[in-house]
Design an enzyme around this catalytic site. Structure first.
Site, mmCIF file in Angstrom:
data_model
loop_
_atom_site.group_PDB
_atom_site.id
_atom_site.type_symbol
_atom_site.label_atom_id
_atom_site.label_comp_id
_atom_site.label_asym_id
_atom_site.label_seq_id
_atom_site.Cartn_x
_atom_site.Cartn_y
_atom_site.Cartn_z
ATOM 1 N N ARG A 67 57.618 23.752 42.383
ATOM 2 C CA ARG A 67 58.868 23.517 43.108
ATOM 3 C C ARG A 67 60.033 24.269 42.460
ATOM 4 O O ARG A 67 60.917 24.792 43.153
ATOM 5 C CB ARG A 67 59.144 22.010 43.129
ATOM 6 C CG ARG A 67 60.354 21.580 43.954
ATOM 7 C CD ARG A 67 60.386 20.051 44.045
ATOM 8 N NE ARG A 67 61.482 19.572 44.870
ATOM 9 C CZ ARG A 67 62.596 19.015 44.385
ATOM 10 N NH1 ARG A 67 62.766 18.910 43.078
ATOM 11 N NH2 ARG A 67 63.533 18.580 45.206
ATOM 12 N N HIS A 71 62.662 26.645 44.340
ATOM 13 C CA HIS A 71 64.099 26.359 44.321
ATOM 14 C C HIS A 71 64.886 27.459 43.614
ATOM 15 O O HIS A 71 66.080 27.619 43.835
ATOM 16 C CB HIS A 71 64.363 24.996 43.671
ATOM 17 C CG HIS A 71 64.087 23.849 44.593
ATOM 18 N ND1 HIS A 71 64.775 22.655 44.550
ATOM 19 C CD2 HIS A 71 63.199 23.715 45.611
ATOM 20 C CE1 HIS A 71 64.324 21.846 45.491
ATOM 21 N NE2 HIS A 71 63.346 22.468 46.144
ATOM 22 N N ASN A 99 68.282 19.376 43.864
ATOM 23 C CA ASN A 99 67.786 19.355 42.478
ATOM 24 C C ASN A 99 68.165 18.115 41.677
ATOM 25 O O ASN A 99 67.421 17.695 40.789
ATOM 26 C CB ASN A 99 68.294 20.587 41.715
ATOM 27 C CG ASN A 99 67.671 21.873 42.230
ATOM 28 O OD1 ASN A 99 66.553 21.888 42.711
ATOM 29 N ND2 ASN A 99 68.422 22.966 42.138
ATOM 30 N N HIS A 198 53.110 21.075 49.504
ATOM 31 C CA HIS A 198 53.245 19.621 49.488
ATOM 32 C C HIS A 198 51.891 18.917 49.495
ATOM 33 O O HIS A 198 51.832 17.706 49.665
ATOM 34 C CB HIS A 198 54.102 19.154 50.667
ATOM 35 C CG HIS A 198 55.569 19.401 50.474
ATOM 36 N ND1 HIS A 198 56.524 19.124 51.422
ATOM 37 C CD2 HIS A 198 56.253 19.920 49.415
ATOM 38 C CE1 HIS A 198 57.723 19.458 50.970
ATOM 39 N NE2 HIS A 198 57.580 19.945 49.752
#
Length: 333
Positions: A67, A71, A99, A198
């Site tokens: 992740r 990000h 975040n 996911h």
């Protein structure tokens, strides 16, 4: 008719998936897997060692490291801006809505960086460490391997605004998510494929509560959410409180990188609204969800292409940026 059109469009998109998209790097250079073969031959080995240790200690860490790469790349490109702490001149991306209270793994990256600095000082970027840690996290949890193109450099700044604006939210509408991917040079195939990340990881109650109680502002749950699954979720995610309670994004095989995420979407058991809309709101993405649900090999093959493509978003190369000594702060000159 709409479905067949979607299927044809899907086929044409799938055939256009470059294996190594390095067209939008900045600074004149390009990324390639052998970048550190001579300057720091043990770099990848060191990253792998620390990722294995971290995931053994905390199985959630694999999803957290993957992740972080995502990000990072969606804000100013894959330049490790997400790792910078706030300072006199920098407002850290760690405080953004996507975040805050959820981004983690920074200490793992710190450990990797310190070990690599000892092995070959001022050579390997934090951005490349993030890309390698993401790959190793996928492989470690049963997913596909890919050669990570390397040679990124680190940014000298962060963008809190970009972090708030560029990363799709858990309740974003399908078109909003797709637009945010397209702004990064990624297409609908990349969107559905990378959402398959996911298959590992967790989400907090606060990220899907509205689906359980008030999806459209009418006090009713999301009609695209399986009723028995929704009842199970409500037991630990009440109308208020318990915001930080964690739920598996893929409850079938939560720590295994596989295609159960897509099978869950077929059964209307996607945890986040941003997951389920891939199956309910667009013909092309629906066909792709079905394909991946029935064919894990196809998902894995496309995943490696899409994550390499994502890893090339506005990469700093050549003389742009710097190689940070400490991933949390820019170098002092």
């Amino acid at each position: 008719m709409a479905h067949s059109m979607g299927f044809i469009a899907l086929l044409s998109l799938l055939s256009f998936a470059p294996l190594c998209f390095s067209g939008n790097t900045l600074g004149g250079g390009h990324l390639y897997p052998q970048f550190y073969d001579h300057s720091c031959p043990k770099a990848q080995e060191i990253v792998r060692y620390f990722v294995v240790e971290a995931v053994a200690e905390d199985p959630r860490m694999a999803a957290s490291l993957l992740r972080l790469h995502f990000h990072d790349c969606f804000v100013k490109g894959c330049d490790a801006s997400v790792l910078l702490d706030s300072s006199a001149t920098i407002r850290s991306e760690k405080g953004s809505n996507p975040n805050r209270n959820s981004a983690r793994g920074f200490e793992v990256i710190d450990g990797i960086k310190a070990a690599i600095e000892e092995e070959c000082p001022h050579t390997v970027s934090c951005a490349d460490i993030l890309a390698l840690a993401a790959r190793d996290s996928v492989v470690l949890t049963g997913g596909p391997y890919w050669d990570v193109p390397l040679g990124r450099r680190d940014s000298k700044g962060a963008s809190l605004r970009g972090s708030n604006n560029n990363i799709p939210g858990p309740n974003s509408k399908f078109q909003t998510i797709l637009t945010k991917f397209k702004l990064q040079g990624l297409n609908i195939v990349d969107l559905v494929t990378l959402s398959g990340s996911h298959t590992i990881g967790n989400a907090q109650c606060t990220n899907f509560r509205q689906r359980l109680y008030n999806q459209s502002g009418n006090g009713k749950p999301d009609y695209t959410l399986n009723k028995s699954y929704a009842a199970r979720l409500r037991a630990r995610c009440p109308t208020s409180g318990s915001d930080q309670n964690l739920f598996y994004l893929d409850f079938v095989s939560p720590v295994k990188f596989d295609n159960n995420y897509f099978k869950n979407l077929l059964a209307y058991k996607g945890l986040l609204s941003s997951d389920q809309v891939l199956f309910t709101k667009n013909d092309v993405s629906r066909e792709l969800v079905k394909k991946y649900a029935y064919n894990q090999e196809l998902f894995f093959e496309q995943f490696t292409k899409s994550i390499i493509k994502m890893g090339n978003i506005s990469s700093l190369t050549g003389y742009k940026g710097e190689i940070r000594k400490n991933c949390r702060k820019v170098n002092a000159y």
